[in-house]
Design a protein around this motif. Structure first.
Motif, PDB file in Angstrom:
ATOM      1  N   ARG A  16      62.185  12.803  25.947  1.00 37.64           N
ATOM      2  CA  ARG A  16      62.865  13.897  24.885  1.00 37.64           C
ATOM      3  C   ARG A  16      63.931  13.099  24.161  1.00 37.64           C
ATOM      4  O   ARG A  16      64.106  13.067  22.819  1.00 37.64           O
ATOM      5  CB  ARG A  16      63.400  14.921  25.800  1.00 37.64           C
ATOM      6  CG  ARG A  16      64.576  15.644  24.672  1.00 37.64           C
ATOM      7  CD  ARG A  16      64.800  17.038  25.595  1.00 37.64           C
ATOM      8  NE  ARG A  16      63.524  17.879  25.748  1.00 37.64           N
ATOM      9  CZ  ARG A  16      63.499  18.936  25.776  1.00 37.64           C
ATOM     10  NH1 ARG A  16      64.775  19.483  25.735  1.00 37.64           N
ATOM     11  NH2 ARG A  16      62.797  19.682  25.892  1.00 37.64           N
ATOM     12  N   ASN A  19      62.541  10.607  21.443  1.00 37.86           N
ATOM     13  CA  ASN A  19      61.991  11.310  20.169  1.00 37.86           C
ATOM     14  C   ASN A  19      63.127  11.957  19.606  1.00 37.86           C
ATOM     15  O   ASN A  19      63.274  11.992  18.293  1.00 37.86           O
ATOM     16  CB  ASN A  19      61.169  12.384  20.787  1.00 37.86           C
ATOM     17  CG  ASN A  19      59.634  11.876  21.150  1.00 37.86           C
ATOM     18  OD1 ASN A  19      59.402  11.114  20.560  1.00 37.86           O
ATOM     19  ND2 ASN A  19      59.205  12.345  21.943  1.00 37.86           N
ATOM     20  N   ASP A  20      64.287  12.312  20.324  1.00 41.56           N
ATOM     21  CA  ASP A  20      65.517  12.874  19.646  1.00 41.56           C
ATOM     22  C   ASP A  20      66.276  11.952  18.913  1.00 41.56           C
ATOM     23  O   ASP A  20      66.911  12.184  17.952  1.00 41.56           O
ATOM     24  CB  ASP A  20      66.441  13.569  20.809  1.00 41.56           C
ATOM     25  CG  ASP A  20      65.836  15.025  21.321  1.00 41.56           C
ATOM     26  OD1 ASP A  20      64.904  15.615  20.683  1.00 41.56           O
ATOM     27  OD2 ASP A  20      66.590  15.459  22.269  1.00 41.56           O
ATOM     28  N   MET A  24      59.693   7.071  18.918  1.00 40.58           N
ATOM     29  CA  MET A  24      58.245   7.477  19.516  1.00 40.58           C
ATOM     30  C   MET A  24      58.209   7.132  20.771  1.00 40.58           C
ATOM     31  O   MET A  24      58.218   5.856  21.203  1.00 40.58           O
ATOM     32  CB  MET A  24      57.187   7.112  18.404  1.00 40.58           C
ATOM     33  CG  MET A  24      55.876   7.674  18.741  1.00 40.58           C
ATOM     34  SD  MET A  24      54.519   7.303  17.687  1.00 40.58           S
ATOM     35  CE  MET A  24      53.780   5.790  18.357  1.00 40.58           C
TER      36      MET A  24
END
Length: 113
Positions: A16, A19-20, A24
């Motif tokens: 998370r 990605n945030d 990737m």
């Protein structure tokens, strides 16, 4: 009582966070949800930067330990290394990160404070 969070939760938090932040993160192999070791493949803009895994120093302080061969020339060598590790440890999580300062992001997310 163990003060370590389950591996599955640490991996979810790392995915998370990466990605945030616009990077990737991908799970290449799922390990044991509670106590599996975690091997991280670090990349920056698709360029391989090394392998690390959580460890502790002689004083018991957590840090990310360099792992794997020192020099890798191809993606096939990266894959061969983590697959060899996984064949010896089926509980191993293998996570591929592609984000600037991947090691710092990983350390801030999965190491206890």
């Amino acid at each position: 009582m163990n003060d370590r969070l389950p591996s599955g939760i640490l991996v979810s938090a790392l995915l998370r966070r990466v990605n945030d932040a616009g990077g990737m993160a991908m799970v290449l192999a799922k390990g044991h949800q509670q106590a599996g070791s975690i091997l991280l493949i670090l990349n920056d803009k698709g360029r391989f930067d090394g392998f690390v895994e959580p460890g502790r120093d002689l004083s018991g302080n957590p840090f990310l330990v360099s792992a794997g061969p020192g020099h890798i020339d191809s993606p096939a060598e990266v894959t061969a290394y983590w697959q060899r590790r996984r064949s010896r440890d089926p509980d191993l999580w293998v996570i591929d990160l592609d984000i600037p300062f991947a090691q710092r992001v990983a350390a801030e997310t999965i190491l206890p404070r």
